[in-house]
Enzyme design. Structure first.
Site, PDB file in Angstrom:
ATOM      1  N   GLY A  41       0.682  -1.231  -0.123  1.00  0.00           N
ATOM      2  CA  GLY A  41       0.017   0.047  -0.066  1.00  0.00           C
ATOM      3  C   GLY A  41       0.721   1.228  -0.046  1.00  0.00           C
ATOM      4  O   GLY A  41       1.676   1.302   0.932  1.00  0.00           O
ATOM      5  N   ASN A  45       3.595   2.343   2.769  1.00  0.00           N
ATOM      6  CA  ASN A  45       5.214   2.235   2.466  1.00  0.00           C
ATOM      7  C   ASN A  45       5.782   3.628   2.472  1.00  0.00           C
ATOM      8  O   ASN A  45       6.753   3.620   2.980  1.00  0.00           O
ATOM      9  CB  ASN A  45       5.184   1.702   0.837  1.00  0.00           C
ATOM     10  N   GLY A 224      16.857  11.180 -12.486  1.00  0.00           N
ATOM     11  CA  GLY A 224      16.765  12.052 -11.528  1.00  0.00           C
ATOM     12  C   GLY A 224      15.283  12.674 -11.310  1.00  0.00           C
ATOM     13  O   GLY A 224      14.344  12.058 -11.321  1.00  0.00           O
ATOM     14  N   ALA A 248       9.236   0.636  -5.222  1.00  0.00           N
ATOM     15  CA  ALA A 248       9.281   1.471  -3.937  1.00  0.00           C
ATOM     16  C   ALA A 248      10.107   2.541  -4.005  1.00  0.00           C
ATOM     17  O   ALA A 248      10.379   3.402  -2.967  1.00  0.00           O
ATOM     18  CB  ALA A 248       9.367   0.517  -2.584  1.00  0.00           C
ATOM     19  N   ALA A 249      10.993   2.661  -4.983  1.00  0.00           N
ATOM     20  CA  ALA A 249      11.896   3.877  -5.208  1.00  0.00           C
ATOM     21  C   ALA A 249      10.978   5.170  -5.013  1.00  0.00           C
ATOM     22  O   ALA A 249      11.560   6.168  -3.955  1.00  0.00           O
ATOM     23  CB  ALA A 249      12.644   3.927  -6.637  1.00  0.00           C
ATOM     24  N   GLY A 250      10.077   5.268  -5.416  1.00  0.00           N
ATOM     25  CA  GLY A 250       9.312   6.519  -5.516  1.00  0.00           C
ATOM     26  C   GLY A 250       8.691   6.438  -4.022  1.00  0.00           C
ATOM     27  O   GLY A 250       8.330   7.733  -3.846  1.00  0.00           O
ATOM     28  N   ASP A 251       8.323   5.718  -3.528  1.00  0.00           N
ATOM     29  CA  ASP A 251       7.851   5.521  -1.908  1.00  0.00           C
ATOM     30  C   ASP A 251       9.103   6.012  -1.161  1.00  0.00           C
ATOM     31  O   ASP A 251       8.715   6.730  -0.235  1.00  0.00           O
ATOM     32  CB  ASP A 251       7.245   4.288  -1.470  1.00  0.00           C
ATOM     33  N   ARG A 284      18.012  -2.492  -3.936  1.00  0.00           N
ATOM     34  CA  ARG A 284      17.621  -3.762  -3.175  1.00  0.00           C
ATOM     35  C   ARG A 284      16.102  -4.244  -3.701  1.00  0.00           C
ATOM     36  O   ARG A 284      15.351  -3.325  -4.012  1.00  0.00           O
ATOM     37  CB  ARG A 284      17.419  -3.252  -1.726  1.00  0.00           C
TER      38      ARG A 284
HETATM   39  P1  ADP Z   1       8.217   6.183  -9.354  1.00  0.00           P
HETATM   40  O1  ADP Z   1       8.723   4.655  -8.461  1.00  0.00           O
HETATM   41  O2  ADP Z   1       7.187   6.724  -8.633  1.00  0.00           O
HETATM   42  O3  ADP Z   1       8.229   5.807 -10.729  1.00  0.00           O
HETATM   43  P2  ADP Z   1      10.984   6.899  -9.803  1.00  0.00           P
HETATM   44  O4  ADP Z   1      11.286   5.714 -10.431  1.00  0.00           O
HETATM   45  O5  ADP Z   1      10.917   8.243 -10.741  1.00  0.00           O
HETATM   46  O6  ADP Z   1       9.580   6.845  -9.163  1.00  0.00           O
HETATM   47  O7  ADP Z   1      11.834   7.270  -8.644  1.00  0.00           O
HETATM   48  C1  ADP Z   1      11.992   8.217  -7.631  1.00  0.00           C
HETATM   49  C2  ADP Z   1      13.148   8.846  -7.548  1.00  0.00           C
HETATM   50  O8  ADP Z   1      13.911   7.813  -6.828  1.00  0.00           O
HETATM   51  C3  ADP Z   1      14.086   9.309  -8.623  1.00  0.00           C
HETATM   52  O9  ADP Z   1      13.869  10.629  -9.059  1.00  0.00           O
HETATM   53  C4  ADP Z   1      15.376   9.007  -8.383  1.00  0.00           C
HETATM   54  O10 ADP Z   1      15.873  10.093  -7.470  1.00  0.00           O
HETATM   55  C5  ADP Z   1      15.336   7.828  -7.335  1.00  0.00           C
HETATM   56  N1  ADP Z   1      15.679   6.638  -8.288  1.00  0.00           N
HETATM   57  C6  ADP Z   1      14.719   5.794  -8.763  1.00  0.00           C
HETATM   58  N2  ADP Z   1      15.427   4.892  -9.553  1.00  0.00           N
HETATM   59  C7  ADP Z   1      16.605   5.003  -9.421  1.00  0.00           C
HETATM   60  C8  ADP Z   1      17.789   4.453 -10.154  1.00  0.00           C
HETATM   61  N3  ADP Z   1      17.702   3.367 -10.846  1.00  0.00           N
HETATM   62  N4  ADP Z   1      18.957   4.619  -9.962  1.00  0.00           N
HETATM   63  C9  ADP Z   1      19.135   6.216  -9.114  1.00  0.00           C
HETATM   64  N5  ADP Z   1      18.063   6.719  -8.514  1.00  0.00           N
HETATM   65  C10 ADP Z   1      17.001   6.302  -8.686  1.00  0.00           C
END
Ligand code: ADP
Length: 301
Positions: A41, A45, A224, A248-251, A284
């Site tokens: 969710g 997260n 970025g 979860a990078a976005g979260d 990860r």
């Molecule tokens: P979402 O998961 O919501 O689509 P993003 O993929 O744009 O969001 O990721 C959000 C932020 O996390 C990015 O702006 C960046 O700063 C970081 N990020 C995501 N993927 C990567 C990556 N492969 N390498 C480095 N930073 C990343």
């Protein structure tokens, strides 16, 4: 416990994942591998991300009177998140049914369940009293998101909406936000435009969105992010990392941004902190297990 400085109003889901050779066609049964279960969710997260990154977090949401609900709440408790306002409701806990095929494609059914029962009347000024940042997504009803934004404004908090899953947004809600955080796809959906190609087009889209909200941030994954609005504008490249799984990078980014803003950081350092958190999450596998801690982010910075 010290009063919360970040309030997350949003979803809690149990993700149920089954590996399959291929996805079933309508009417067909396929036999899959062993079921795996993950807490998820977007709301939960982002709450976990903010808590691991140093914020004192209160979660406001709904679960069902079932074991998934208990498990999800206990998971948040273990992160030191205040869950008194994660109440049980008469619908089942939100669930995502996910099959993952051998070629790596996901097929997902989301049953919002209890998340869809979180109503504007369930929110009260007391929940936002000490908040410095309020974090919202679109996995709970739009009226509730709007009310939470208003209560956050009244409490003097910075109100941040991560407009995911994307949809067009009413002007009233946009007017109650301080920051809109979207990826390229979501930015296009919210603006009713086509997806931007490259940072320059993304910046133009951020400027367009910033006519409706004070600050618009468009994240660009491994490239970025760009931002525009009353606190200036610019492009911030991502931290170069070995990405393994960007789930979860976005979260992590949103939780990190909220934690940094709640700690009193100005926008630009807060964006750097958030992007380091996003980068670490990308190194990860998994969602909540991949969310980084403050010391790891400091080390990368
Ligand atoms: P979402 O998961 O919501 O689509 P993003 O993929 O744009 O969001 O990721 C959000 C932020 O996390 C990015 O702006 C960046 O700063 C970081 N990020 C995501 N993927 C990567 C990556 N492969 N390498 C480095 N930073 C990343």
């Amino acid at each position: 416990m010290e009063a919360a400085n970040v309030v997350v109003v949003g979803s809690l889901n149990m993700d149920l994942v089954v590996p399959v050779a291929r996805h079933p066609k309508p009417g067909e049964t396929v036999i899959g591998g062993d079921l795996r279960r993950f807490s998820g969710g977007k709301g939960a997260n982002q709450a976990v991300a903010a808590a691991r990154l140093g914020a004192r977090v209160r979660m406001v949401g709904r679960v069902g009177a079932d074991t998934y609900g208990v498990e999800l709440k206990e998971g948040l408790d273990a992160e030191g998140i205040e869950t008194a306002d994660v109440a049980e409701t008469d619908a089942p806990t939100g669930v995502a049914l996910i099959s993952v095929s051998e070629d790596g494609q996901n097929a997902i059914i989301v049953s919002p369940g209890a998340n869809a029962r979180l109503q504007p009347e369930d929110l009260s000024p007391a929940q936002f009293a000490s908040s410095k940042a309020v974090v919202l997504q679109l996995e709970t009803p739009l009226e509730t998101v709007h009310r939470a934004a208003e209560l956050g404004q009244e409490a003097g908090a910075r109100v941040l909406l991560n407009a995911a899953p994307a949809q067009a947004l009413p002007e009233g809600l946009m007017g109650a936000l301080d920051l809109l955080v979207v990826n390229e796809f979501e930015a296009a959906q919210v603006a009713g435009a086509r997806e931007p190609e490259g940072p320059e087009e993304a910046l133009a889209l951020a400027r367009q969105l910033a006519r409706r909200v004070p600050v618009a941030v468009v994240t660009l994954g491994a490239r970025g992010l760009v931002w525009a609005g009353v606190e200036g504008e610019g492009f911030l490249p991502a931290f170069p990392v070995e990405a393994v799984d960007t789930t979860a990078a976005g979260d992590a980014f949103v939780g990190g941004l909220a934690a940094a803003l709640a700690a009193g950081e100005p926008l630009q350092p807060a964006l750097r902190f958030a992007s380091a958190a996003g980068a670490l999450a990308a190194t990860r596998p998994g969602a909540q297990p991949s969310l980084p801690r403050a010391a790891e982010v400091e080390a990368l910075l």
